[in-house]
Design a protein around this motif. Structure first.
Motif, short mmCIF file in Angstrom:
data_model
loop_
_atom_site.label_atom_id
_atom_site.label_comp_id
_atom_site.label_asym_id
_atom_site.label_seq_id
_atom_site.Cartn_x
_atom_site.Cartn_y
_atom_site.Cartn_z
N ALA A 2 3.85 6.01 -5.46
CA ALA A 2 3.83 6.04 -6.93
C ALA A 2 2.66 6.86 -7.45
O ALA A 2 2.81 7.66 -8.39
CB ALA A 2 3.76 4.61 -7.47
N THR A 3 1.49 6.69 -6.84
CA THR A 3 0.30 7.41 -7.31
C THR A 3 0.42 8.91 -7.08
O THR A 3 0.12 9.72 -7.97
CB THR A 3 -0.95 6.88 -6.59
N LEU A 4 0.85 9.29 -5.88
CA LEU A 4 0.97 10.72 -5.58
C LEU A 4 2.08 11.38 -6.38
O LEU A 4 1.94 12.54 -6.82
CB LEU A 4 1.20 10.92 -4.08
N ALA A 5 3.18 10.66 -6.61
CA ALA A 5 4.26 11.21 -7.42
C ALA A 5 3.80 11.44 -8.85
O ALA A 5 4.07 12.49 -9.45
CB ALA A 5 5.46 10.27 -7.39
N ALA A 6 3.10 10.47 -9.40
CA ALA A 6 2.57 10.62 -10.77
C ALA A 6 1.54 11.74 -10.83
O ALA A 6 1.52 12.53 -11.79
CB ALA A 6 1.94 9.31 -11.23
N ALA A 7 0.70 11.84 -9.81
CA ALA A 7 -0.30 12.91 -9.78
C ALA A 7 0.35 14.28 -9.78
O ALA A 7 -0.05 15.18 -10.53
CB ALA A 7 -1.20 12.74 -8.55
N ALA A 25 -4.07 6.30 0.59
CA ALA A 25 -3.52 6.81 1.85
C ALA A 25 -4.44 6.45 3.03
O ALA A 25 -3.95 6.10 4.11
CB ALA A 25 -3.35 8.32 1.76
N THR A 26 -5.74 6.52 2.80
CA THR A 26 -6.70 6.17 3.84
C THR A 26 -6.58 4.70 4.21
O THR A 26 -6.57 4.34 5.40
CB THR A 26 -8.13 6.47 3.37
N LEU A 44 -4.71 11.93 -7.97
CA LEU A 44 -4.72 12.44 -6.61
C LEU A 44 -5.87 11.85 -5.81
O LEU A 44 -5.72 11.48 -4.64
CB LEU A 44 -4.82 13.97 -6.63
N SER A 45 -7.05 11.73 -6.45
CA SER A 45 -8.20 11.14 -5.77
C SER A 45 -7.94 9.69 -5.40
O SER A 45 -8.25 9.24 -4.29
CB SER A 45 -9.43 11.23 -6.69
N ALA A 46 -7.34 8.95 -6.34
CA ALA A 46 -6.98 7.56 -6.04
C ALA A 46 -5.96 7.50 -4.91
O ALA A 46 -6.04 6.64 -4.02
CB ALA A 46 -6.43 6.89 -7.29
N GLY A 47 -5.01 8.45 -4.92
CA GLY A 47 -4.00 8.49 -3.87
C GLY A 47 -4.58 8.75 -2.50
O GLY A 47 -4.10 8.20 -1.50
N VAL A 48 -5.61 9.58 -2.43
CA VAL A 48 -6.25 9.85 -1.15
C VAL A 48 -6.87 8.58 -0.57
O VAL A 48 -6.77 8.30 0.63
CB VAL A 48 -7.34 10.94 -1.32
N LEU A 52 0.83 -1.21 0.00
CA LEU A 52 0.00 0.00 0.00
C LEU A 52 0.87 1.26 0.00
O LEU A 52 0.54 2.25 -0.68
CB LEU A 52 -0.93 0.00 1.21
N GLY A 53 1.97 1.22 0.75
CA GLY A 53 2.85 2.39 0.80
C GLY A 53 3.49 2.69 -0.54
O GLY A 53 3.56 3.85 -0.96
N LEU A 54 3.96 1.66 -1.23
CA LEU A 54 4.56 1.86 -2.55
C LEU A 54 3.52 2.37 -3.55
O LEU A 54 3.82 3.25 -4.37
CB LEU A 54 5.16 0.54 -3.04
N ALA A 55 2.31 1.82 -3.49
CA ALA A 55 1.25 2.28 -4.38
C ALA A 55 0.92 3.74 -4.10
O ALA A 55 0.69 4.53 -5.03
CB ALA A 55 0.00 1.42 -4.21
#
Length: 283
Positions: free
Chosen positions: A230-235, A271-272, A264-268, A224-227
């Motif tokens: 990666a998601t927030l960096a790409a966003a 993160a949750t 960013l929405s997916a990243g939120v 989950l941390g890696l995902a």
């Protein structure tokens, strides 16, 4: 062995862990903060309106498969499944937690929609949608399923369920149904209720049969941390490219802005899920 001589580890009550009280308090503060900044201020509305204007007219308010999966019958099925699984495993407490988490989260989201207005500070014609009901259902369902299943399946449920919930969040933005702040609000509502039900469980039960092993817990946390990273960096990268050097955040539109917001929405959501997993070391 009679009830009066059962080990204290399975019968004694214990104080509510501070982490769950802090989770509920922090979630409530985050919920109010996101609403105050993104909904009640003109700059906040302008930024999110620019994202909405980036949605192609041909796809605006259309629907994807993940969104179509969120419905009243689906909610009833999920509630029924989590309760059934918990009772089959002789865990009535987990059944109560799971059902309360889903019902409480959905009810809270709908109440907020009804009582929290969206003032007309910009020229946007879309009505208030804070928080997202679709994302609330997806995230609360994920956390409820994680509660109902046992230690062996819980890591898999968490990873697969997080991927689905993140896809739901991404699609709500992609099709213009919701803003990023709506996703943040939905996640805060689900975490708020997770803290509530875990606090109640901590008081009334010390059953540690479902404690996930350190190895499985650490592996799931790493995935989950890696995902998340990666998601927030790409966003951030895509959103920055979409804005461009000579554009302002409140005026920029286009595919880059929209894709960045979707990620960013997916990243939120990720993160949750990561935070919930880190907090929920045992049930």
């Amino acid at each position: 062995m009679n009830a009066t001589t059962l080990p204290a580890s399975t019968t004694a009550r214990r104080p509510v862990p501070a982490r769950w009280m802090l989770t509920s308090i922090g979630s409530a503060v985050a919920l109010g903060g996101v609403y105050a900044v993104a909904v009640l201020t003109k700059p906040g509305q302008e930024i999110e309106d620019s994202i909405l204007r980036s949605v192609d007219g041909g796809t605006l308010l259309k629907s994807g498969r993940a969104l179509d999966a969120i419905s009243i019958p689906a909610i009833l099925v999920v509630v029924g499944v989590v309760v059934l699984i918990a009772f089959v495993r002789r865990r009535p407490g987990a059944a109560f937690q799971s059902a309360t988490l889903i019902v409480g989260s959905i009810a809270t989201a709908q109440i907020i929609k009804a009582i929290a207005p969206r003032p007309e500070l910009t020229e946007s014609t879309l009505s208030n949608s804070f928080p997202s009901g679709h994302v609330t259902i997806a995230v609360a369902g994920l956390l409820a399923l994680s509660t109902a299943f046992g230690r062996h399946l819980r890591p898999l449920i968490m990873v697969v369920g997080t991927a689905f919930a993140a896809l739901v969040a991404e699609q709500t933005v992609a099709y213009g149904w919701h803003r990023v702040s709506d996703v943040c609000g939905a996640c805060a509502v689900a975490l708020l209720w997770l803290g509530i039900v875990r606090s109640a469980a901590a008081v009334w039960s010390r059953d540690r049969r479902d404690t996930v092993s350190k190895k499985a817990h650490g592996f799931t946390s790493a995935v989950l941390g890696l995902a998340l990273v990666a998601t927030l960096a790409a966003a951030g990268a895509i959103f920055s490219i979409g804005i461009g050097a000579d554009m302002t955040v409140t005026m920029s539109t286009g595919p880059g802005v929209l894709v960045g917001a979707r990620l960013l929405s997916a990243g939120v959501v990720i993160a949750t899920a990561w935070l919930a997993w880190k907090l929920d070391r045992s049930v």
